[in-house]
Design an enzyme around this catalytic site. Structure first.
Site, PDB file in Angstrom:
ATOM      1  N   HIS A 184      -1.474   2.010  -9.661  1.00  0.00           N
ATOM      2  CA  HIS A 184      -1.288   0.694 -10.193  1.00  0.00           C
ATOM      3  C   HIS A 184       0.086   0.983 -11.183  1.00  0.00           C
ATOM      4  O   HIS A 184      -0.077   1.976 -12.019  1.00  0.00           O
ATOM      5  CB  HIS A 184      -1.887  -0.132 -10.915  1.00  0.00           C
ATOM      6  N   ASP A 208      -7.144  -4.525  -4.962  1.00  0.00           N
ATOM      7  CA  ASP A 208      -7.283  -4.737  -3.393  1.00  0.00           C
ATOM      8  C   ASP A 208      -8.401  -3.687  -2.984  1.00  0.00           C
ATOM      9  O   ASP A 208      -8.759  -3.755  -1.696  1.00  0.00           O
ATOM     10  CB  ASP A 208      -6.114  -4.039  -2.657  1.00  0.00           C
TER      11      ASP A 208
HETATM   12  N1  ACO Z   1      -2.503   7.835  -3.397  1.00  0.00           N
HETATM   13  C1  ACO Z   1      -1.782   9.055  -3.310  1.00  0.00           C
HETATM   14  N2  ACO Z   1      -0.903   9.081  -4.604  1.00  0.00           N
HETATM   15  C2  ACO Z   1      -0.436   8.151  -5.143  1.00  0.00           C
HETATM   16  C3  ACO Z   1      -1.107   6.955  -5.230  1.00  0.00           C
HETATM   17  C4  ACO Z   1      -2.222   6.544  -4.156  1.00  0.00           C
HETATM   18  N3  ACO Z   1      -2.443   5.305  -3.989  1.00  0.00           N
HETATM   19  N4  ACO Z   1      -0.310   6.025  -5.800  1.00  0.00           N
HETATM   20  C5  ACO Z   1       0.160   6.756  -6.556  1.00  0.00           C
HETATM   21  N5  ACO Z   1       0.413   8.194  -6.057  1.00  0.00           N
HETATM   22  C6  ACO Z   1       1.205   9.261  -6.680  1.00  0.00           C
HETATM   23  C7  ACO Z   1       2.586   9.157  -6.282  1.00  0.00           C
HETATM   24  O1  ACO Z   1       2.695   9.966  -5.269  1.00  0.00           O
HETATM   25  C8  ACO Z   1       3.096   9.758  -7.307  1.00  0.00           C
HETATM   26  O2  ACO Z   1       3.029  11.383  -7.333  1.00  0.00           O
HETATM   27  P1  ACO Z   1       4.104  12.205  -7.693  1.00  0.00           P
HETATM   28  O3  ACO Z   1       4.350  12.170  -9.227  1.00  0.00           O
HETATM   29  O4  ACO Z   1       3.439  13.721  -7.504  1.00  0.00           O
HETATM   30  O5  ACO Z   1       5.353  11.947  -7.121  1.00  0.00           O
HETATM   31  C9  ACO Z   1       2.532   9.442  -8.773  1.00  0.00           C
HETATM   32  O6  ACO Z   1       1.251   9.140  -8.113  1.00  0.00           O
HETATM   33  C10 ACO Z   1       3.123   7.947  -9.466  1.00  0.00           C
HETATM   34  O7  ACO Z   1       3.179   7.083  -8.065  1.00  0.00           O
HETATM   35  P2  ACO Z   1       4.231   6.133  -7.990  1.00  0.00           P
HETATM   36  O8  ACO Z   1       4.552   5.713  -6.598  1.00  0.00           O
HETATM   37  O9  ACO Z   1       5.560   6.609  -9.061  1.00  0.00           O
HETATM   38  O10 ACO Z   1       3.814   4.885  -8.749  1.00  0.00           O
HETATM   39  P3  ACO Z   1       4.148   3.112  -9.140  1.00  0.00           P
HETATM   40  O11 ACO Z   1       3.936   2.696 -10.095  1.00  0.00           O
HETATM   41  O12 ACO Z   1       5.634   3.330  -8.700  1.00  0.00           O
HETATM   42  O13 ACO Z   1       3.429   2.577  -7.623  1.00  0.00           O
HETATM   43  C11 ACO Z   1       1.583   1.554  -6.248  1.00  0.00           C
HETATM   44  C12 ACO Z   1       2.303   1.879  -7.857  1.00  0.00           C
HETATM   45  C13 ACO Z   1       2.833   1.037  -5.612  1.00  0.00           C
HETATM   46  C14 ACO Z   1       0.585   0.613  -6.650  1.00  0.00           C
HETATM   47  C15 ACO Z   1       1.176   2.954  -5.990  1.00  0.00           C
HETATM   48  O14 ACO Z   1       0.146   3.528  -6.876  1.00  0.00           O
HETATM   49  C16 ACO Z   1       0.672   2.826  -4.379  1.00  0.00           C
HETATM   50  O15 ACO Z   1       1.381   2.794  -3.673  1.00  0.00           O
HETATM   51  N6  ACO Z   1      -0.763   2.530  -4.282  1.00  0.00           N
HETATM   52  C17 ACO Z   1      -1.480   2.440  -2.982  1.00  0.00           C
HETATM   53  C18 ACO Z   1      -0.968   0.908  -2.590  1.00  0.00           C
HETATM   54  C19 ACO Z   1      -1.675  -0.091  -3.200  1.00  0.00           C
HETATM   55  O16 ACO Z   1      -3.069   0.055  -3.530  1.00  0.00           O
HETATM   56  N7  ACO Z   1      -1.057  -1.117  -3.690  1.00  0.00           N
HETATM   57  C20 ACO Z   1      -1.773  -2.206  -4.323  1.00  0.00           C
HETATM   58  C21 ACO Z   1      -1.244  -2.509  -5.805  1.00  0.00           C
HETATM   59  S1  ACO Z   1      -2.179  -3.641  -6.708  1.00  0.00           S
HETATM   60  C22 ACO Z   1      -1.363  -4.838  -6.184  1.00  0.00           C
HETATM   61  O17 ACO Z   1      -0.097  -5.171  -5.831  1.00  0.00           O
HETATM   62  C23 ACO Z   1      -1.876  -6.264  -6.275  1.00  0.00           C
END
Ligand code: ACO
Length: 428
Positions: free
Chosen positions: A306, A363
């Protein structure tokens, strides 16, 4: 403690005011930055950018705290009532008994759609994504209520809010019925918000769906836990669209589109797809987590991570508990719940997830619960929209009646070609 930040740019030193929120959150106010320095800030994804001051929802992502108008979400669990929370978010305080009765009455009396609107559903193919129908129909509502385009007084705004909150559930249910080729079921004025929605979803002309108390409470709680989350992608979209002066319906329709994406509300569908894939034996939970860690795979552990929570999402915690409690009674032993628990266990003890502070988000468990209540997967994000609507409305209104709010218009750093001449086609 200083209430100004000092920025040094070459020879120049400028002072920028510090804004402090009611929970001690701090921001550097850069409103005059460009005028004073010729510089802008660059913050793709807006992770460090406050777009507004807001009194609706407070999140402390490190401590796993979420409060609506100051009230912790955990306080709504004992007798969950979505209508009450919708009022709280929109109006600022819990409703009195009279206010609640009047609001409930409005939610009931506005539930029907104009018969003309009903025909619009026929134009959509059976397999149309329900989120597309929802967004289109919320926009279409504005055609049927042009008197609600200009909302200047509080009374008018409350009527428009009640109409929208009431009708979104009718639209959602009709979208589902259309996709199945089933006759539309009219709302029943004797039923409250959640049972009425489930009646429109699942009743047959010859047999009324009866909503068990357990389902009613769980659904109310799910909607409450989705009701607002400060400046998330869809709420920011509602505010951006509303900042141009667009009406409430148009702004909320845009919110639905933003929510649709798999990185936002669409993640609840992706979570279920992931759990089913594992269940059907295509992969073990261990394989899936391995894949999610592999940067070449583009796979993410859906329902994990998140932007704001760097600790347990409190909503996930509550939904996980509800799932544990009601799933065995609703559908026996659900293997998907076991898979979810296993994924959670693996991820929470893996350095990749620990180092990046990735925890289950809202979620992760909502899909399993919705599925157990009979909601089909392609309706999950629609359910999220119904829940999130009061938050969108509250933010739209806060912005609309706020002072000094300007049209949202970010800047950019241009990286394209510098000036070059036009070349006629025969010389290229
Ligand atoms: N699985 C694996 N790796 C992940 C995940 C995940 N679910 N989420 C983040 N990461 C990793 C990224 O690859 C990144 O790694 P790095 O630093 O080695 O490059 C690091 O964690 C940071 O991730 P970002 O994408 O920069 O984090 P951001 O804050 O931009 O994204 C998000 C947040 C979009 C929720 C992300 O965690 C994600 O894609 N999660 C899966 C989708 C999801 O569950 N979305 C629902 C969110 S809640 C909502 O909207 C109600």
């Amino acid at each position: 403690m200083t209430d100004k930040a000092t920025l040094t740019l070459g020879e120049a030193r400028i002072e920028l005011p510090i804004i402090i929120g009611s929970e001690g959150e701090r921001a550097i106010d850069i409103r005059d930055l460009r005028a004073q320095t010729g510089h802008i800030t660059l913050d793709p994804g807006f992770g460090n950018t406050g777009s507004c001051e807001s009194a609706i929802t407070y999140i402390d992502g490190d401590a796993g705290i979420l409060r609506y108008r100051g009230i912790p979400i955990e306080d709504f669990a004992a007798s969950p009532n979505f209508g009450e929370v919708a009022w709280l978010l929109i109006c600022g305080s819990l409703p009195t008994a009279d206010e609640y009765d009047a609001f409930s009455t409005d939610l009931t009396r506005f539930a029907n759609l104009d018969e003309g609107m009903k025909h619009q559903f026929e134009g959509f193919p059976r397999n149309a994504p329900p989120m597309a129908i929802l967004s289109a129909m919320i926009n279409a509502l504005s055609c049927f209520h042009p008197e609600l385009h200009e909302l200047e007084d509080e009374g008018q705004f409350r009527i428009a809010s009640a109409r929208l909150i009431s009708k979104i559930r009718t639209i959602a249910a009709y979208a589902f019925r259309h996709s199945r080729g089933l006759p539309y079921i009219y709302p029943d004025p004797n039923l409250r918000y959640v049972p009425n929605f489930l009646h429109m979803m699942f009743s047959q002309p010859y047999k009324q769906y009866v909503c068990p108390q357990m389902v009613r409470d769980a659904m109310n709680l799910i909607l409450i836990l989705h009701a607002d989350h400060e400046q998330n992608c869809s709420t920011s979209t509602v505010r951006v669209v509303g900042s141009s002066g667009a009406n409430l319906f148009a702004s909320c329709a845009a919110g639905v589109c933003a929510l649709w994406g798999p990185l936002h509300g669409g993640a609840n569908v992706e979570v279920l797809t992931m759990l089913e894939e594992i269940h059907h034996g295509n992969m073990t939970p261990e394989d899936y987590v391995k894949l999610a860690k592999d940067k070449d795979s583009k796979v993410r552990l859906m329902g994990f991570g998140h932007r704001v929570y760097k600790n347990f999402d409190p909503r996930a915690k509550m939904l996980g508990e509800v799932a544990e409690k009601i799933l065995p009674r609703l559908c026996g032993n659900d293997p998907l719940l076991d898979i979810a628990r296993r994924l959670e266990e693996i991820a929470l003890s893996d350095p990749y997830f620990i180092d990046r502070k990735l925890y289950p988000n809202v979620d992760f468990y909502s899909g399993i619960l919705l599925r157990a209540m009979g909601i089909p997967t392609n309706m999950f994000t629609v359910m999220f929209s119904i829940g999130r609507l009061p938050g969108w409305i509250a933010h739209w209104w806060e912005q609309h009646r706020g002072h000094g709010q300007r049209i949202a218009r970010p800047r950019q750093i241009y990286t394209g070609e510098t000036q070059r001449p036009y070349v006629p086609i025969d010389q290229r």
